[in-house]
Motif scaffolding. Structure first.
Motif, PDB file in Angstrom:
ATOM      1  N   TRP A 111      -6.690  -0.769  -3.422  1.00 20.43           N
ATOM      2  CA  TRP A 111      -6.373   0.461  -3.176  1.00 20.43           C
ATOM      3  C   TRP A 111      -7.316   1.287  -4.143  1.00 20.43           C
ATOM      4  N   GLU A 112      -7.463   0.986  -5.503  1.00 18.42           N
ATOM      5  CA  GLU A 112      -8.329   1.741  -6.335  1.00 18.42           C
ATOM      6  C   GLU A 112      -9.790   1.743  -6.048  1.00 18.42           C
ATOM      7  N   CYS A 113     -10.097   0.527  -5.335  1.00 18.12           N
ATOM      8  CA  CYS A 113     -11.578   0.518  -5.031  1.00 18.12           C
ATOM      9  C   CYS A 113     -11.977   1.314  -3.613  1.00 18.12           C
TER      10      CYS A 113
ATOM     11  N   ASN B 189      -9.978   5.899  -1.739  1.00 15.82           N
ATOM     12  CA  ASN B 189     -10.611   7.382  -1.637  1.00 15.82           C
ATOM     13  C   ASN B 189     -11.717   7.345  -0.846  1.00 15.82           C
TER      14      ASN B 189
ATOM     15  N   GLN C 209      -3.261  -3.431  -5.229  1.00 12.25           N
ATOM     16  CA  GLN C 209      -3.533  -2.427  -5.965  1.00 12.25           C
ATOM     17  C   GLN C 209      -5.185  -2.134  -6.511  1.00 12.25           C
ATOM     18  N   GLN C 210      -5.658  -3.457  -6.685  1.00 16.48           N
ATOM     19  CA  GLN C 210      -7.179  -3.237  -6.776  1.00 16.48           C
ATOM     20  C   GLN C 210      -7.595  -2.838  -5.816  1.00 16.48           C
TER      21      GLN C 210
ATOM     22  N   CYS D 243       1.415   1.758  -3.447  1.00 17.99           N
ATOM     23  CA  CYS D 243       0.401   2.317  -4.209  1.00 17.99           C
ATOM     24  C   CYS D 243      -0.047   4.039  -3.814  1.00 17.99           C
TER      25      CYS D 243
ATOM     26  N   TYR E 286       0.934  -1.193   0.088  1.00 20.16           N
ATOM     27  CA  TYR E 286      -0.093   0.049   0.159  1.00 20.16           C
ATOM     28  C   TYR E 286       0.946   1.261   0.032  1.00 20.16           C
TER      29      TYR E 286
END
Length: 215
Positions: free
Chosen positions: A192-194, A197, A189-190, A170, A167
């Motif tokens: 993190w993207e989900c 935020n 990474q997947q 990322c 993380y």
């Protein structure tokens, strides 16, 4: 595999058995048994949780009828559930879904990762929540919070640290240039993207709900 799995009134028997399991009552949304039933029926835990509350409130005449027939007779309920599973082929997924396309969505969150079977995607979400409560210097196996979460999830602290290090890579604010040598990086990474935020309080609430799986 794409099919909209509709609710079947027979499923009330399965939910009632779960509801009556000690301690009797509505189980947490991500209780392990709740998740197992969700995977079995291909119905998200949120929907089953809502149905459990309908049982608690005896919201419909049909639920009241099931309740009167089975709530005081656990052996009868056990027999009915066993017969239902035999008839529907729940114990043989290949038979039950033969000729039917089932598109898995939430199910993937509760399946072991191919890269490391000790982890499931929802566990990576819990570690992400921890990430936002630590600083990079404290993302080590000796940190009490790392040890506590690892103990809860029954994984080595060093594995939790590996995910935390991924993380860090990322995280755009840290600007890590060196790519971690980790088979878990793509999965991290997947996640993190989900979720990175998401509002941190919302993420913390979600992680707390997910933790019920291990309790």
């Amino acid at each position: 595999m794409a099919k909209n799995q509709l609710w079947n009134d027979d499923y009330w028997l399965l939910l009632m058995q779960l509801y009556l399991r000690k301690p009797v009552g509505v189980k947490p949304m991500y209780n392990r048994e709740m998740v197992k039933l969700s995977l079995e029926l291909h119905i998200p835990p949120q929907q089953l949780f809502q149905r459990l509350n309908e049982i608690a409130n005896l919201e419909t005449p049909r639920i009241e009828r099931f309740w009167k027939e089975y709530s005081q007779n656990p052996q009868r309920l056990t027999r009915a559930v066993r017969l239902l599973r035999e008839m529907k082929g729940f114990n043989s997924a290949g038979d039950f879904f033969e000729g039917v396309a089932v598109e898995e969505t939430f199910e993937r969150d509760f399946r072991p990762l191919e890269e490391d079977g000790r982890l499931m995607p929802f566990m990576l979400v819990m570690i992400l929540d921890l990430y936002f409560r630590l600083t990079p210097i404290t993302m080590v196996a000796e940190t009490p919070e790392v040890q506590d979460l690892s103990r809860l999830m029954r994984i080595p602290a060093r594995l939790t640290v590996e995910v935390l290090q991924n993380y860090q890579y990322c995280d755009p604010y840290l600007r890590r240039q060196e790519k971690p040598v980790s088979v878990l990086l793509q999965s991290c990474q997947q996640i993190w993207e989900c979720y990175a935020n998401m509002d941190t309080e919302q993420l913390a609430d979600y992680a707390e709900q997910l933790s019920e799986y291990f309790k």
